[in-house]
Design a protein around this motif. Structure first.
Motif, PDB file in Angstrom:
ATOM      1  N   THR A  15       1.394  -8.130  12.556  1.00  0.00           N
ATOM      2  CA  THR A  15       1.107  -8.705  11.236  1.00  0.00           C
ATOM      3  C   THR A  15       0.407  -7.686  10.347  1.00  0.00           C
ATOM      4  O   THR A  15       0.759  -7.531   9.172  1.00  0.00           O
ATOM      5  N   ILE A  16      -0.566  -6.978  10.895  1.00  0.00           N
ATOM      6  CA  ILE A  16      -1.287  -5.973  10.099  1.00  0.00           C
ATOM      7  C   ILE A  16      -0.346  -4.843   9.686  1.00  0.00           C
ATOM      8  O   ILE A  16      -0.365  -4.387   8.545  1.00  0.00           O
ATOM      9  N   ALA A  17       0.506  -4.401  10.602  1.00  0.00           N
ATOM     10  CA  ALA A  17       1.452  -3.324  10.289  1.00  0.00           C
ATOM     11  C   ALA A  17       2.449  -3.777   9.221  1.00  0.00           C
ATOM     12  O   ALA A  17       2.736  -3.033   8.266  1.00  0.00           O
ATOM     13  N   ALA A  18       2.983  -4.984   9.364  1.00  0.00           N
ATOM     14  CA  ALA A  18       3.917  -5.504   8.357  1.00  0.00           C
ATOM     15  C   ALA A  18       3.229  -5.641   7.008  1.00  0.00           C
ATOM     16  O   ALA A  18       3.806  -5.321   5.960  1.00  0.00           O
ATOM     17  N   HIS A  19       1.995  -6.096   7.014  1.00  0.00           N
ATOM     18  CA  HIS A  19       1.207  -6.225   5.789  1.00  0.00           C
ATOM     19  C   HIS A  19       1.058  -4.859   5.114  1.00  0.00           C
ATOM     20  O   HIS A  19       1.339  -4.706   3.914  1.00  0.00           O
ATOM     21  N   ALA A  20       0.631  -3.875   5.881  1.00  0.00           N
ATOM     22  CA  ALA A  20       0.403  -2.534   5.326  1.00  0.00           C
ATOM     23  C   ALA A  20       1.684  -1.933   4.765  1.00  0.00           C
ATOM     24  O   ALA A  20       1.702  -1.405   3.644  1.00  0.00           O
ATOM     25  N   LEU A  21       2.765  -2.015   5.509  1.00  0.00           N
ATOM     26  CA  LEU A  21       4.026  -1.432   5.056  1.00  0.00           C
ATOM     27  C   LEU A  21       4.580  -2.160   3.830  1.00  0.00           C
ATOM     28  O   LEU A  21       5.072  -1.522   2.889  1.00  0.00           O
ATOM     29  N   THR A  22       4.489  -3.467   3.833  1.00  0.00           N
ATOM     30  CA  THR A  22       4.968  -4.242   2.686  1.00  0.00           C
ATOM     31  C   THR A  22       4.125  -3.931   1.453  1.00  0.00           C
ATOM     32  O   THR A  22       4.653  -3.771   0.346  1.00  0.00           O
ATOM     33  N   TRP A  23       2.824  -3.798   1.650  1.00  0.00           N
ATOM     34  CA  TRP A  23       1.930  -3.457   0.535  1.00  0.00           C
ATOM     35  C   TRP A  23       2.281  -2.083  -0.032  1.00  0.00           C
ATOM     36  O   TRP A  23       2.366  -1.912  -1.251  1.00  0.00           O
ATOM     37  N   ILE A  24       2.508  -1.118   0.832  1.00  0.00           N
ATOM     38  CA  ILE A  24       2.882   0.225   0.370  1.00  0.00           C
ATOM     39  C   ILE A  24       4.192   0.158  -0.417  1.00  0.00           C
ATOM     40  O   ILE A  24       4.323   0.763  -1.486  1.00  0.00           O
ATOM     41  N   GLY A  25       5.157  -0.587   0.099  1.00  0.00           N
ATOM     42  CA  GLY A  25       6.441  -0.714  -0.592  1.00  0.00           C
ATOM     43  C   GLY A  25       6.302  -1.302  -1.976  1.00  0.00           C
ATOM     44  O   GLY A  25       6.897  -0.803  -2.949  1.00  0.00           O
ATOM     45  N   LEU A  26       5.515  -2.353  -2.107  1.00  0.00           N
ATOM     46  CA  LEU A  26       5.292  -2.964  -3.420  1.00  0.00           C
ATOM     47  C   LEU A  26       4.534  -2.009  -4.338  1.00  0.00           C
ATOM     48  O   LEU A  26       4.877  -1.866  -5.518  1.00  0.00           O
ATOM     49  N   TYR A  27       3.551  -1.342  -3.804  1.00  0.00           N
ATOM     50  CA  TYR A  27       2.752  -0.382  -4.575  1.00  0.00           C
ATOM     51  C   TYR A  27       3.640   0.734  -5.126  1.00  0.00           C
ATOM     52  O   TYR A  27       3.525   1.124  -6.285  1.00  0.00           O
ATOM     53  N   GLN A  28       4.553   1.213  -4.296  1.00  0.00           N
ATOM     54  CA  GLN A  28       5.466   2.262  -4.747  1.00  0.00           C
ATOM     55  C   GLN A  28       6.425   1.729  -5.814  1.00  0.00           C
ATOM     56  O   GLN A  28       6.734   2.426  -6.777  1.00  0.00           O
ATOM     57  N   ARG A  29       6.891   0.520  -5.665  1.00  0.00           N
ATOM     58  CA  ARG A  29       7.774  -0.073  -6.674  1.00  0.00           C
ATOM     59  C   ARG A  29       7.087  -0.219  -8.019  1.00  0.00           C
ATOM     60  O   ARG A  29       7.740  -0.256  -9.055  1.00  0.00           O
ATOM     61  N   ARG A  30       5.785  -0.329  -7.969  1.00  0.00           N
ATOM     62  CA  ARG A  30       5.021  -0.452  -9.209  1.00  0.00           C
ATOM     63  C   ARG A  30       4.671   0.906  -9.807  1.00  0.00           C
ATOM     64  O   ARG A  30       3.841   0.992 -10.701  1.00  0.00           O
ATOM     65  N   GLY A  31       5.309   1.964  -9.300  1.00  0.00           N
ATOM     66  CA  GLY A  31       5.207   3.276  -9.908  1.00  0.00           C
ATOM     67  C   GLY A  31       4.237   4.255  -9.287  1.00  0.00           C
ATOM     68  O   GLY A  31       4.035   5.336  -9.826  1.00  0.00           O
ATOM     69  N   HIS A  32       3.647   3.910  -8.170  1.00  0.00           N
ATOM     70  CA  HIS A  32       2.703   4.811  -7.501  1.00  0.00           C
ATOM     71  C   HIS A  32       3.420   5.574  -6.398  1.00  0.00           C
ATOM     72  O   HIS A  32       4.245   5.019  -5.684  1.00  0.00           O
ATOM     73  N   GLU A  33       3.095   6.850  -6.258  1.00  0.00           N
ATOM     74  CA  GLU A  33       3.735   7.666  -5.218  1.00  0.00           C
ATOM     75  C   GLU A  33       3.176   7.395  -3.844  1.00  0.00           C
ATOM     76  O   GLU A  33       3.927   7.231  -2.881  1.00  0.00           O
ATOM     77  N   VAL A  34       1.854   7.404  -3.718  1.00  0.00           N
ATOM     78  CA  VAL A  34       1.207   7.239  -2.416  1.00  0.00           C
ATOM     79  C   VAL A  34       0.091   6.212  -2.503  1.00  0.00           C
ATOM     80  O   VAL A  34      -0.478   5.978  -3.569  1.00  0.00           O
ATOM     81  N   ALA A  35      -0.212   5.615  -1.363  1.00  0.00           N
ATOM     82  CA  ALA A  35      -1.302   4.648  -1.264  1.00  0.00           C
ATOM     83  C   ALA A  35      -2.334   5.192  -0.287  1.00  0.00           C
ATOM     84  O   ALA A  35      -1.974   5.785   0.728  1.00  0.00           O
ATOM     85  N   THR A  36      -3.591   4.992  -0.587  1.00  0.00           N
ATOM     86  CA  THR A  36      -4.642   5.453   0.317  1.00  0.00           C
ATOM     87  C   THR A  36      -4.920   4.377   1.374  1.00  0.00           C
ATOM     88  O   THR A  36      -4.653   3.189   1.168  1.00  0.00           O
ATOM     89  N   SER A  37      -5.449   4.823   2.482  1.00  0.00           N
ATOM     90  CA  SER A  37      -5.804   3.868   3.531  1.00  0.00           C
ATOM     91  C   SER A  37      -6.892   2.908   3.053  1.00  0.00           C
ATOM     92  O   SER A  37      -6.922   1.753   3.472  1.00  0.00           O
ATOM     93  N   GLU A  38      -7.725   3.355   2.146  1.00  0.00           N
ATOM     94  CA  GLU A  38      -8.765   2.484   1.585  1.00  0.00           C
ATOM     95  C   GLU A  38      -8.142   1.350   0.775  1.00  0.00           C
ATOM     96  O   GLU A  38      -8.570   0.195   0.864  1.00  0.00           O
ATOM     97  N   GLN A  39      -7.128   1.675  -0.032  1.00  0.00           N
ATOM     98  CA  GLN A  39      -6.458   0.646  -0.831  1.00  0.00           C
ATOM     99  C   GLN A  39      -5.767  -0.372   0.073  1.00  0.00           C
ATOM    100  O   GLN A  39      -5.865  -1.580  -0.156  1.00  0.00           O
ATOM    101  N   ILE A  40      -5.078   0.125   1.073  1.00  0.00           N
ATOM    102  CA  ILE A  40      -4.367  -0.761   1.995  1.00  0.00           C
ATOM    103  C   ILE A  40      -5.361  -1.623   2.760  1.00  0.00           C
ATOM    104  O   ILE A  40      -5.174  -2.829   2.914  1.00  0.00           O
TER     105      ILE A  40
END
Length: 143
Positions: A8-33
């Protein structure tokens, strides 16, 4: 015995990164996730390092450091994530060999192995049917 939440945590993190990238960001920090998951960034970094070894995420070091998906959400199944973070079987037999002189001790291994093999196969089939794109769609629908 508590349930394992790593998938669940891994799916959450990966899905969050995917959405974050779709919103125009290149990379996400571990703090944000970690903020979204509500856990320590160290937990996220360790998990993402495991996912990186499986080819699901890439990292950037130095200025602008962070994490990005290595594949599109539609190309990552929950089975991919599960196999990356849970390499062993769901269930295991006794850690010590049971008494083979006992009728139950003699037959418990084969009996339970047959059941566990079916459970594992069903689990893998179900996880393979769902992509992280499906997860994101359902998350956005729920919001």
């Amino acid at each position: 015995m508590s349930a394992n939440s790593r998938l669940t945590i891994a799916a959450h993190a990966l899905t969050w990164i995917g959405l974050y990238q779709r919103r125009g960001h290149e990379v996400a920090t571990s703090e944000q996730i970690a903020t979204s998951v509500n856990t320590n960034p160290v937990v996220i970094r360790r998990l993402l390092a495991t996912l990186s070894k499986a080819g699901l995420v890439d990292s950037r070091r130095g200025a602008g450091a962070g994490w990005m998906l290595a594949r599109d959400l539609a190309a990552i199944t929950l089975l991919d994530v599960y196999q990356a973070i849970e390499p062993g079987p769901v269930f295991a037999l006794h850690p010590a060999t049971p008494d083979h002189e006992c009728v139950v001790g003699h037959g418990i291994g084969p009996a339970m192995t047959a059941v566990y093999d079916k459970v594992e196969a069903a689990l893998r089939r179900e996880l393979a049917k769902t992509t992280l794109e499906d997860v994101l769609r359902d998350v956005l629908r729920a919001a």
